[in-house]
Scaffold this active site. Structure first.
Site, PDB file in Angstrom:
ATOM      1  N   PRO A  12       0.826  -1.208   0.000  1.00  0.00           N
ATOM      2  CA  PRO A  12       0.000   0.000   0.000  1.00  0.00           C
ATOM      3  C   PRO A  12       0.861   1.259   0.000  1.00  0.00           C
ATOM      4  CG  PRO A  12      -0.820  -1.598   1.583  1.00  0.00           C
ATOM      5  CD  PRO A  12       0.508  -2.114   1.102  1.00  0.00           C
ATOM      6  N   GLU A  13       0.504   2.207  -0.862  1.00  0.00           N
ATOM      7  CA  GLU A  13       1.230   3.470  -0.941  1.00  0.00           C
ATOM      8  C   GLU A  13       0.370   4.567  -0.304  1.00  0.00           C
ATOM      9  OE1 GLU A  13       2.825   4.034  -4.905  1.00  0.00           O
ATOM     10  OE2 GLU A  13       3.160   1.880  -5.148  1.00  0.00           O
ATOM     11  N   LYS A  15       3.535   6.527   4.950  1.00  0.00           N
ATOM     12  CA  LYS A  15       2.723   5.315   4.882  1.00  0.00           C
ATOM     13  C   LYS A  15       2.344   4.803   6.269  1.00  0.00           C
ATOM     14  CE  LYS A  15       4.956   3.921   0.543  1.00  0.00           C
ATOM     15  NZ  LYS A  15       5.710   2.855  -0.159  1.00  0.00           N
ATOM     16  N   ARG A  43      22.308  14.565  -7.277  1.00  0.00           N
ATOM     17  CA  ARG A  43      22.000  13.134  -7.323  1.00  0.00           C
ATOM     18  C   ARG A  43      21.970  12.640  -8.767  1.00  0.00           C
ATOM     19  NH1 ARG A  43      17.715  11.691  -2.583  1.00  0.00           N
ATOM     20  NH2 ARG A  43      18.319   9.613  -3.326  1.00  0.00           N
ATOM     21  N   ARG A  47      13.018  -2.997  -9.028  1.00  0.00           N
ATOM     22  CA  ARG A  47      11.584  -2.801  -9.250  1.00  0.00           C
ATOM     23  C   ARG A  47      11.285  -2.741 -10.747  1.00  0.00           C
ATOM     24  NH1 ARG A  47       8.758  -0.522  -4.932  1.00  0.00           N
ATOM     25  NH2 ARG A  47       9.767  -1.065  -2.959  1.00  0.00           N
TER      26      ARG A  47
END
Length: 279
Positions: free
Chosen positions: A2-3, A57, A151, A260
């Site tokens: 769940p996000e 979350k 980054r 992912r």
């Protein structure tokens, strides 16, 4: 997992419990991601639920005696049921209330969490390291550009970093990048201010659209009332490998980033074709 939308939908579904008093806390299986504290039945007995809020979350339930931190893990649910509802196999923790209802933690994989945080939950080690809330005004294009300026990691990986911004998992990162027209492998520091502003806007809109649809129900997620979400029916790219793009009809592709699966449209999200993409 769940996000943010699914967690917020769950929190909203539990709001009818605010003001109710705990009559009993039941621990059936303490071995979750972290052990459920054995003293919860004592500290929660007779305590009134004052507030339910979300941080990333996590759901924070504030009682008169202190705060619970709740996390759904990979497959967890928080159910709002009648107190006489018989527990199922994977129902590990109950909070019974004086009004005849129960909040029940159901988690087949047991990666969820039920933790005690006392009076200062935001100082808990799990919460104090969290980044910006994506729906807050402070999360804007200028903030994002400043945060990612050094980054070199792919923007898809960076936007999922909870130290930067919370609650944007694999589904909503893929969907937001598509809506913003940004290739997921683009080095984060290469984004212009205009691209950062567009990405922030699309993250917010994607999350808001998901909230209105009740979240995404792919396998395990159901709201506290037992109803599924429907946002998965409108995905642009997530889980649609080989299917035509809803905008340009190009087949959706998938690649691996940070272990992912990452879904994107090669035409709508321009960039150097990645060597590990699978059509």
């Amino acid at each position: 997992m769940p996000e943010l939308p699914e967690v917020e939908v769950t929190r909203r579904g539990l709001e009818p419990l605010i003001g109710a008093t705990v009559t009993q806390a039941v621990i059936r299986q303490p071995a979750m991601r972290w052990p459920i504290p054995s003293h919860l039945p004592q500290v929660l007995h007779g305590a009134r639920l004052l507030e339910l809020r979300r941080r990333g979350k996590y759901i924070i339930a504030r009682f008169e005696s202190g705060c619970l931190i709740l996390h759904l893990g990979m497959s967890g649910r928080l159910c709002l049921l009648e107190s006489d509802t018989f527990p199922e196999k994977h129902d590990h923790f109950d909070l019974h209330f004086a009004d005849g209802r129960v909040m029940r933690m159901r988690d087949p994989r047991r990666f969820g969490a039920v933790l005690w945080a006392g009076d200062q939950p935001d100082e808990h080690s799990l919460l104090k390291v969290l980044g910006q809330e994506p729906l807050d005004e402070a999360f804007n294009g200028e903030f994002l550009q400043q945060a990612i300026r050094t980054r070199s990691s792919p923007i898809k990986t960076v936007i999922m970093d909870s130290h930067l911004v919370v609650g944007v998992g694999n589904i909503y990162a893929s969907e937001s990048l598509f809506r913003a027209g940004i290739h997921p492998e683009t080095p984060a520091r290469a984004l212009t201010l205009a691209q950062c502003r567009r990405l922030v806007e699309e993250v917010k809109l994607t999350l808001q659209d998901a909230l209105q649809a009740g979240g995404s129900s792919l396998r395990d997620f159901f709201g506290a009332d037992g109803n599924p979400g429907y946002f998965q029916q409108t995905y642009f790219v997530y889980g649609r490998t080989g299917q035509p793009c809803r905008v340009c009809q190009t087949p959706i592709a998938v690649l691996r980033l940070g272990q992912r699966s990452t879904f994107y449209c090669p035409a709508c999200q321009q960039g150097q074709p990645p060597s590990n993409a699978m059509p």
